[in-house]
Design an enzyme around this catalytic site. Sequence first.
Site, PDB file in Angstrom:
ATOM      1  N   ASP A 186      93.718-122.372 -49.215  1.00  0.00           N
ATOM      2  CA  ASP A 186      94.787-122.967 -49.998  1.00  0.00           C
ATOM      3  C   ASP A 186      95.125-124.309 -49.364  1.00  0.00           C
ATOM      4  O   ASP A 186      95.433-124.372 -48.172  1.00  0.00           O
ATOM      5  CB  ASP A 186      96.012-122.041 -49.994  1.00  0.00           C
ATOM      6  CG  ASP A 186      97.136-122.610 -50.845  1.00  0.00           C
ATOM      7  OD1 ASP A 186      96.847-123.144 -51.923  1.00  0.00           O
ATOM      8  OD2 ASP A 186      98.299-122.520 -50.416  1.00  0.00           O
ATOM      9  N   GLU A 270      90.611-124.527 -54.586  1.00  0.00           N
ATOM     10  CA  GLU A 270      91.114-124.952 -55.883  1.00  0.00           C
ATOM     11  C   GLU A 270      90.575-126.343 -56.156  1.00  0.00           C
ATOM     12  O   GLU A 270      90.482-127.163 -55.260  1.00  0.00           O
ATOM     13  CB  GLU A 270      92.644-125.000 -55.872  1.00  0.00           C
ATOM     14  CG  GLU A 270      93.274-123.650 -56.130  1.00  0.00           C
ATOM     15  CD  GLU A 270      94.780-123.741 -56.054  1.00  0.00           C
ATOM     16  OE1 GLU A 270      95.434-123.351 -57.025  1.00  0.00           O
ATOM     17  OE2 GLU A 270      95.296-124.194 -55.024  1.00  0.00           O
ATOM     18  N   CYS A 323     101.132-112.220 -57.142  1.00  0.00           N
ATOM     19  CA  CYS A 323     101.091-111.302 -56.000  1.00  0.00           C
ATOM     20  C   CYS A 323      99.645-110.902 -55.759  1.00  0.00           C
ATOM     21  O   CYS A 323      98.971-110.411 -56.655  1.00  0.00           O
ATOM     22  CB  CYS A 323     101.941-110.063 -56.285  1.00  0.00           C
ATOM     23  SG  CYS A 323     101.764-108.816 -55.004  1.00  0.00           S
ATOM     24  N   CYS A 326      99.400-106.737 -56.182  1.00  0.00           N
ATOM     25  CA  CYS A 326      99.465-106.015 -57.452  1.00  0.00           C
ATOM     26  C   CYS A 326      99.186-106.890 -58.668  1.00  0.00           C
ATOM     27  O   CYS A 326      99.013-106.384 -59.768  1.00  0.00           O
ATOM     28  CB  CYS A 326     100.825-105.335 -57.611  1.00  0.00           C
ATOM     29  SG  CYS A 326     102.151-106.509 -57.933  1.00  0.00           S
ATOM     30  N   CYS A 342     107.220-109.496 -53.315  1.00  0.00           N
ATOM     31  CA  CYS A 342     106.965-108.970 -54.648  1.00  0.00           C
ATOM     32  C   CYS A 342     107.741-107.667 -54.837  1.00  0.00           C
ATOM     33  O   CYS A 342     108.047-106.966 -53.866  1.00  0.00           O
ATOM     34  CB  CYS A 342     105.476-108.725 -54.833  1.00  0.00           C
ATOM     35  SG  CYS A 342     105.061-108.096 -56.460  1.00  0.00           S
ATOM     36  N   CYS A 344     106.630-105.037 -55.782  1.00  0.00           N
ATOM     37  CA  CYS A 344     105.798-103.914 -55.351  1.00  0.00           C
ATOM     38  C   CYS A 344     105.967-103.637 -53.855  1.00  0.00           C
ATOM     39  O   CYS A 344     105.415-102.666 -53.331  1.00  0.00           O
ATOM     40  CB  CYS A 344     104.329-104.167 -55.674  1.00  0.00           C
ATOM     41  SG  CYS A 344     103.523-105.359 -54.572  1.00  0.00           S
ATOM     42  N   ASP A 351     101.502-119.336 -48.369  1.00  0.00           N
ATOM     43  CA  ASP A 351     100.187-119.976 -48.451  1.00  0.00           C
ATOM     44  C   ASP A 351      99.058-118.963 -48.271  1.00  0.00           C
ATOM     45  O   ASP A 351      98.005-119.079 -48.893  1.00  0.00           O
ATOM     46  CB  ASP A 351     100.058-121.076 -47.380  1.00  0.00           C
ATOM     47  CG  ASP A 351     101.109-122.156 -47.559  1.00  0.00           C
ATOM     48  OD1 ASP A 351     101.484-122.414 -48.718  1.00  0.00           O
ATOM     49  OD2 ASP A 351     101.564-122.724 -46.555  1.00  0.00           O
TER      50      ASP A 351
HETATM   51 ZN   LIG Z   1     103.044-107.122 -55.954  1.00  0.00          ZN
END
Ligand SMILES: [Zn+2]
Length: 369
Positions: A186, A270, A323, A326, A342, A344, A351
Amino acid sequence: MANKAYKFRLYPTQEQEQLLAKTFGCVRFVYNKMLEERIQIYEKFKDDKEALKQHKFPTPAKYKRDFPWLKEIDSLALANAQLNLQKAFTNFFSGRAGFPKFKSRKAKQSYTTNMVNGNMKLADGSIKLPKLKWIKIKQHRDIPPHHMIKSCTITKTKTGKYFISILTEYEHQPVPKDVKNVVGLDFSMNTLYVDSEGKRANYPRFYRQALEKLARAQRVLSRRRKGSNRWHKQRRKVAQLHEKIANQRQDFLHQVSRQLANRYDAVVIEDLNMKGMSQALHFGQSVHDNGWGMFTFFLQYKLAEQGKKLIKIDKWFPSSKTCSCCGRVNVSLSLSERLFRCACGFVADRDTNAAINIKKEGLKQLGIA
Ligand SMILES: [Zn+2]
């Protein structure tokens, strides 16, 4: 066929320095003349596209008739000036660059010449170049014998040093490697990148110190009276620091790209458009200084040499807001939040989470899920 460039320091004699100065000057002269004439042609035919298409653009040969002193220098250097201008226009028309600019006397001086019928040769600490004859070179590494010299670019830096970049071509058919080890990177403004294992590519301390020193030297320069002796002295100091920093950055980028290319079979990044990005985010110079473009270029060929891959994923992929555990997208995540949390229960450095997502997206493209 593959290409590889080698850069060495040159030590011209006084006489050779004079011819080099003349060559830089002639190349600039012809480039600017051609540009000027092109602008006139565009002005004249701007309402008549067909006539514009039919019109022949100027060539160096024409100027040699009008300015016979151009014959005293390497004619291939002039031919390359024409090619460079052509490239500048192609980039402009495709939207990749602004309108071609006139070359200034103050800019970095350089010219390129090509290998034609053995006009260039390397031997015993010297290189033979068209018109210059043998010129002393500090060749700190060997060019393998199966590499053929294609072209050479000679540069004079602002502090008066001469360098030659020798572009070679060689037969190379790397065997594609099985992809086992994959890493995602990243882009990071401060540390170049953060990888999917949570590691940061930190710029060395001496490099950051040199940047601070440069900022101080620039402040001193801005206080000096322009054109005064002390101003000239300080300007030279600033130019020397610039050169030093550029070299340190390049060394660092070579080092990290080498480590990655040796360690992994594929690297996922990217596809950032640095020009668009620096404009959009008002980062100005710093994105370019960060050397991401140079880094990915090094990485690309170092991987390719070994039959490995650089995977570029779509820059609109929401890598930082997804995330990596998940797949839920956290749209409210702001730039100031350094930690990704998150619903979850997954928590990770922002990063690192992005780098894991980039890696996952790359694995998808590779067909490994
Ligand atoms: Zn998650």
